[in-house]
Design a protein around this motif. Structure first.
Motif, mmCIF file in Angstrom:
data_model
loop_
_atom_site.group_PDB
_atom_site.id
_atom_site.type_symbol
_atom_site.label_atom_id
_atom_site.label_comp_id
_atom_site.label_asym_id
_atom_site.label_seq_id
_atom_site.Cartn_x
_atom_site.Cartn_y
_atom_site.Cartn_z
ATOM 1 N N THR A 265 0.847 -1.192 0.000
ATOM 2 C CA THR A 265 0.000 0.000 0.000
ATOM 3 C C THR A 265 0.878 1.236 0.000
ATOM 4 O O THR A 265 1.817 1.357 0.801
ATOM 5 C CB THR A 265 -0.912 0.025 1.239
ATOM 6 N N LYS A 266 0.542 2.150 -0.908
ATOM 7 C CA LYS A 266 1.251 3.424 -0.980
ATOM 8 C C LYS A 266 0.265 4.552 -0.739
ATOM 9 O O LYS A 266 -0.737 4.684 -1.446
ATOM 10 C CB LYS A 266 1.929 3.566 -2.353
ATOM 11 N N LEU A 271 5.246 3.885 2.296
ATOM 12 C CA LEU A 271 5.141 2.613 1.572
ATOM 13 C C LEU A 271 5.081 1.488 2.598
ATOM 14 O O LEU A 271 5.981 1.334 3.423
ATOM 15 C CB LEU A 271 6.335 2.419 0.642
ATOM 16 N N GLU A 272 4.024 0.705 2.518
ATOM 17 C CA GLU A 272 3.817 -0.394 3.468
ATOM 18 C C GLU A 272 3.854 -1.725 2.728
ATOM 19 O O GLU A 272 3.146 -1.921 1.746
ATOM 20 C CB GLU A 272 2.470 -0.221 4.161
ATOM 21 N N LEU A 273 4.684 -2.622 3.221
ATOM 22 C CA LEU A 273 4.782 -3.977 2.685
ATOM 23 C C LEU A 273 4.199 -4.928 3.727
ATOM 24 O O LEU A 273 4.814 -5.177 4.764
ATOM 25 C CB LEU A 273 6.233 -4.342 2.377
ATOM 26 N N ASP A 274 3.009 -5.442 3.453
ATOM 27 C CA ASP A 274 2.284 -6.258 4.430
ATOM 28 C C ASP A 274 2.360 -7.730 4.027
ATOM 29 O O ASP A 274 1.729 -8.159 3.057
ATOM 30 C CB ASP A 274 0.832 -5.792 4.493
ATOM 31 N N VAL A 319 11.366 4.747 5.395
ATOM 32 C CA VAL A 319 10.266 5.012 4.457
ATOM 33 C C VAL A 319 9.405 3.768 4.266
ATOM 34 O O VAL A 319 8.199 3.867 4.040
ATOM 35 C CB VAL A 319 10.821 5.475 3.095
ATOM 36 N N VAL A 320 10.002 2.610 4.361
ATOM 37 C CA VAL A 320 9.320 1.349 4.067
ATOM 38 C C VAL A 320 8.945 0.664 5.378
ATOM 39 O O VAL A 320 9.820 0.304 6.177
ATOM 40 C CB VAL A 320 10.212 0.423 3.216
#
Length: 738
Positions: A265-266, A271-274, A319-320
Motif C-alpha cells: 500500500t502506498k 510505503l507499506e509492505l504487508d 520510508v518502508v
C-alpha cells in the motif's frame, strides 16, 4: 554546516573506501564463492548501525547489517565493551545475517574516543558445519538440525585476532582453511575502512564526516519520499509459492506448498509492505527469519524503485514499513530452520516486491520507464555439492551455476541473457575453469537455452543449461538441490508479459560421448517426467548432472513483439522456430541451404488474429484512437471519470460508479468495471498448465497443482496480466484503487 562541494567529495570518497574493502576481501579470499563469484558485500554504517554505503555485489546481504550493530550496542557496550581495533563475527540469522553460511564481521570506527561509525563485510562460506556439507540441511526439523549459529562475538580485540574465538569458529567447518582465508580477508577489509576513514577524519574533521553520513541518510529518505508523493496512491498484491518436503513426509506424498502473500500500500510518501497473510512457517530450512525478510524486501525496493536515487539502505529503511507475523514462513520464530531461506522463501519475497513495485510504477507515465520484470530466482540447479577428491580430502561448496539465469525485461528493451540476479548486480557465476580447478568435476556444456526467456513485447533474458560430471575421483558427487521453480515458473512478467522459464535439475546416465541429447540433457521425446529432487542427489562416474537456470520475466503482450525481433532471437538461438509460433504467434519459414530463415509477415498476421480471437471467443475490437484518457491505472488500464461509462455499460454498483469512476482498457477504451471493483474479475481468464513451456519438456511430480492464469481484455483481447496460481485459487485483486 557542510557545503555541497565538501559533501560530494566525501560522499564519493566513502563510496570508494567501501569499494576498496570489497576488492581487498575478494583478493584475499581463497574461495571461488568470493574471489570469482563475488558472493559478498561490504558496508559503511553510521554510529547507530544505519547503512550509509553498500557495495554493488549482493544487495540482499547488507540491509540488515545495522541489526547486527544494534545487537552489539545493546548487549556488549558494558561487557565485554566496544573499543578501537575491535571486530565482531556472527552468522546468526535471528540477529542480522541472511542465513548461517553468510558470515558477517563488523568493526567500530572510533576516532579520538568518538564513535564515527561502523564498517562490515559478509561472505558466503563454503561450509559452516551442521549435518550436511555446505551448511544447509534440506529436511531439518529445526535450527538444531542445521549449522548452529554463532551470536556476535569479539574475534579481534584491540587489533589482535582472538585465537581462541578463531579456533572455535573454524572448528565448526569442513572447509576450515577456506573459511580462515575469508575471515582474514574480512578482517583486513574492515581494517582498511577504519584506517581510511580515520585519515578522512584527520583531514576534514570527525564532525564533518559524521555530518556527511547524516545528510546521506536524510537526503535519501527525502528523495524517496518525494518519488512516492509523485506516484498515485494505491494498493497492489502478489502471491508467490514455495515447495518443500518436510522431514518425515510419506513416500509419494507431494511437497507441501507455502504461499508468500504481499499486499503493498502506498499513501502519500509512505510505503507499506504487508506480509501478514503469508502461510505459517515450515518445519525447517526454507523459512526466512526477520532479518532475511528485511534484507530482501528493502533490497528489492532499492533495485526496483530507487533507480537514479542514492543506494543508501539506511535512508530507505524509515520510508518502508514491513508488516509481518512471527511464526510465518517469511518471519520465522526461533528455533525454526532457516538455512535454505535465501534460495526459497526469500526469492518469493523478492519476486512479490518486484511485481508490486512494477504495478505501482505502471501508474505513472514519468516513472513507467523504471518498470522491470523479475529476474531469475534460485532454482533446482542451485544447491550444494560435496564429496571426496582422489586424494581423499573432502570438498563442500556451491557451483553457483544457477547465477546464470535471465534478467527481467524493461520498457527500454529485452532482459539481459544469462545475467544472474538483478538484486546482486556485482555477483556472477564462477568460471567453468575455476570450478574445475577447485572441484573434481568436468563441464560438458554451458550454453544459453532457447525458449527459456519470458515472452513479451520485450522478452526476458534467457536462462542457461549446464551439463557436468564427476572427474578424477572414484567416489560419487552428492548434490543437495534447492529444488525451487521446478513445478511452476517463479520469475514474474509485468504489464502482461509472461513468466520466465522454469528450473530443471536431473541426473541422466551417459549413453555416448557424442550424443547431443545427453550433452544437453534433452530426452528423445517431450514430456520428460521427473520426480522432485531428493535432499541428496548422487552423481556417479557414468552420470551427467543436468541443470537449467530460469529465464527472466517478459514485459507486455507477446503478440505485440516485432516479428523482426523474434526472427533475430531465432537466428541467435534464443528462441526456437516452434517457440516463435507458440509464444509470439510468429511464423518462421524454415531455412534451406540457399536462403536464410525469415518471418512470414502475412502468415504471422493471420496467426496472431486467430490467437486473439481464441483468447475471447470472438473477433476482437479495434484499437481506440486519440490516445489514452483519464489517468493510468496500469500499462493496460485507465481510470476514467464516471461520465465515460455509457448507460448500457455492464458495471455493477452504478451509484458508486457515478461517484468514483470506472476502469477501462487503455487499448480499446472499453469500460470494464467500477473503480473500486476487482478489475481482474471482469477480464477473460484462461488457466493453462505450466508444463507447456517447461525447458527440455521436463515435467515434475506436483506441477499439476499449479496453473498459469492469463487475463485478457474481453473486448480487444489484449493480454493485461499473467499470474501463477494454485488450481482453484480465487481471482486475486492485484490492483486496488484507494
Amino acid at each position: 554546516m557542510v557545503d555541497e562541494i565538501t559533501f560530494e567529495v566525501l560522499r564519493h570518497r566513502l563510496d570508494a573506501i567501501n569499494d576498496d574493502a570489497a576488492s581487498i576481501l575478494a583478493r584475499l579470499s581463497g574461495s571461488q564463492l568470493a574471489a570469482e563469484a563475488r558472493d559478498l558485500n561490504t558496508v559503511i554504517m553510521a554510529p547507530d548501525g544505519r547503512v550509509v554505503c553498500c557495495g554493488r555485489y549482493v544487495l540482499a546481504q547488507v540491509v540488515s547489517m545495522h541489526l547486527v550493530v544494534r545487537d552489539i550496542l545493546a548487549q556488549y557496550t558494558d561487557n565485554p565493551g566496544i573499543g578501537p581495533g575491535d571486530q565482531f563475527v556472527t552468522n546468526d540469522p535471528y540477529v542480522g545475517t541472511l542465513h548461517q553460511p553468510d558470515v558477517v564481521v563488523v568493526a567500530p570506527i572510533i576516532v579520538e574516543g568518538r564513535m564515527v561509525g561502523w564498517c562490515g563485510s559478509t561472505v558466503h562460506q563454503p561450509d559452516v558445519g551442521g549435518p550436511n556439507p555446505g551448511g544447509i540441511t534440506y529436511d531439518a526439523r529445526s535450527i538444531f538440525d542445521e549449522a548452529v549459529p554463532m551470536p556476535p562475538v569479539r574475534i579481534v580485540e584491540a587489533g589482535r585476532m582472538r585465537r581462541d574465538i578463531e579456533r572455535e569458529y573454524l572448528a565448526r567447518s569442513r572447509t576450515a582453511e577456506l573459511n580462515r582465508l575469508d575471515l582474514l580477508g574480512q578482517v583486513a577489509a574492515n581494517r582498511s575502512v577504519v584506517e581510511q576513514v580515520e585519515r578522512l577524519c584527520a583531514q576534514y574533521g570527525a564532525e564533518t564526516v559524521g555530518a556527511v553520513m547524516d545528510r546521506l541518510l536524510e537526503r535519501t529518505e527525502l528523495l524517496l519520499r518525494e518519488r512516492l508523493r509523485a506516484l498515485p496512491d494505491g494498493r497492489w498484491r502478489h502471491v508467490s509459492h514455495v515447495e518443500y518436503r518436510p522431514h518425515g513426509s510419506a513416500p509419494g506424498e507431494p511437497e507441501a506448498v507455502y504461499a508468500v502473500r504481499l499486499t503493498m500500500t502506498k499513501r502519500g510518501d509512505d510505503l507499506e509492505l504487508d506480509f501478514t497473510g503469508s502461510d505459517p512457517q515450515a518445519p525447517g530450512a526454507i523459512n526466512a527469519a526477520y532479518p532475511a525478510l528485511a534484507n530482501f524486501a528493502i533490497g528489492s525496493v532499492l533495485i526496483y524503485l530507487c533507480g537514479g536515487l542514492p543506494w543508501v539502505p539506511g535512508g530507505v529503511w524509515p520510508v518502508v514499513r514491513i508488516l509481518s507475523r512471527e511464526g510465518t514462513v517469511v518471519h520465522a520464530k526461533w528455533p525454526a530452520g532457516v538455512a535454505m531461506s535465501t534460495a526459497a522463501t526469500c526469492q518469493a519475497i523478492r519476486v512479490s516486491v518486484n511485481s508490486c513495485v512494477a504495478r505501482m510504477l505502471e501508474t505513472s507515465e514519468e516513472f513507467a520507464p523504471l518498470v522491470m520484470a523479475s529476474c531469475q530466482a534460485a532454482g533446482g540447479g542451485g544447491g550444494t555439492v560435496h564429496g571426496l577428491r582422489a586424494d581423499g580430502t573432502a570438498y563442500a561448496t556451491m557451483t553457483l551455476d544457477e547465477i546464470t539465469g535471465g534478467g527481467g525485461a524493461t520498457w527500454l528493451g529485452d532482459g539481459a541473457d544469462s545475467s544472474g540476479y538483478t538484486t546482486s548486480p556485482g555477483a556472477s557465476c564462477a568460471n567453468v575453469e575455476v570450478n574445475e580447478a577447485y572441484l573434481p568435476l568436468l563441464y560438458e556444456r554451458r550454453v544459453e537455452l532457447a525458449d527459456t526467456a519470458g515472452p513479451g513485447r520485450h522478452r526476458g533474458g534467457a536462462g542457461t543449461l549446464h551439463a557436468l560430471s564427476p572427474y578424477g575421483t572414484g567416489t560419487p558427487m552428492t548434490m543437495m538441490s534447492f529444488g525451487q521453480g521446478l513445478q511452476h515458473p517463479l520469475a514474474a512478467g509485468v504489464c502482461g508479459g509472461e513468466f520466465g522459464g522454469q528450473s530443471v535439475v536431473a541426473v541422466t546416465p551417459r549413453t555416448g560421448t557424442d550424443d547431443l541429447a545427453v550433452a544437453q540433457g534433452l530426452p528423445a521425446s517431450e514430456g520428460w517426467s521427473l520426480p522432485m529432487p531428493s535432499s541428496t542427489i548422487q552423481i556417479g562416474a557414468g552420470d551427467v548432472l543436468i541443470s537449467v537456470s530460469q529465464g527472466g520475466g517478459g514485459l507486455g503482450d507477446p503478440l505485440e513483439r516485432e516479428p523482426s525481433a523474434v526472427l533475430d532471437d531465432v537466428v541467435n538461438g534464443l528462441v526456437s522456430v516452434a517457440g516463435a509460433r507458440r509464444d509470439y504467434g510468429v511464423v518462421i519459414t524454415n531455412a534451406s541451404e540457399d536462403s536464410p530463415v525469415s518471418a512470414d509477415e502475412a502468415a504471422t498476421e493471420r496467426l496472431r488474429a486467430e490467437r486473439r480471437r481464441l483468447r475471447i471467443g470472438r473477433s476482437p475490437a479495434p484499437r481506440a484512437t486519440g490516445g489514452r484518457a483519464g489517468r493510468r491505472l496500469s500499462a493496460a488500464l485507465d481510470l476514467l471519470p464516471a461520465s465515460s461509462a455509457s448507460a448500457g455499460t455492464a458495471v455493477s454498483g452504478r451509484n458508486q460508479r457515478e461517484r468514483d469512476g470506472v476502469v477501462a482498457c487503455a487499448r480499446c477504451a472499453t469500460v470494464l468495471c467500477g473503480a473500486h471493483e476487482n478489475v481482474h474479475e471482469h477480464l477473460v481468464a484462461d488457466d493453462v498448465s505450466p508444463a507447456g513451456r517447461s525447458p527440455l519438456g521436463a515435467v515434475y511430480a506436483g506441477g499439476e497443482r499449479f496453473v498459469v492464469r492469463h487475463f485478457y481484455c474481453p473486448a480487444c483481447a489484449a493480454q493485461i496480466d499473467v499470474q501463477v496460481c494454485r488450481v482453484g485459487d480465487p481471482v486475486l485483486a492485484a490492483i486496488e484503487v484507494l
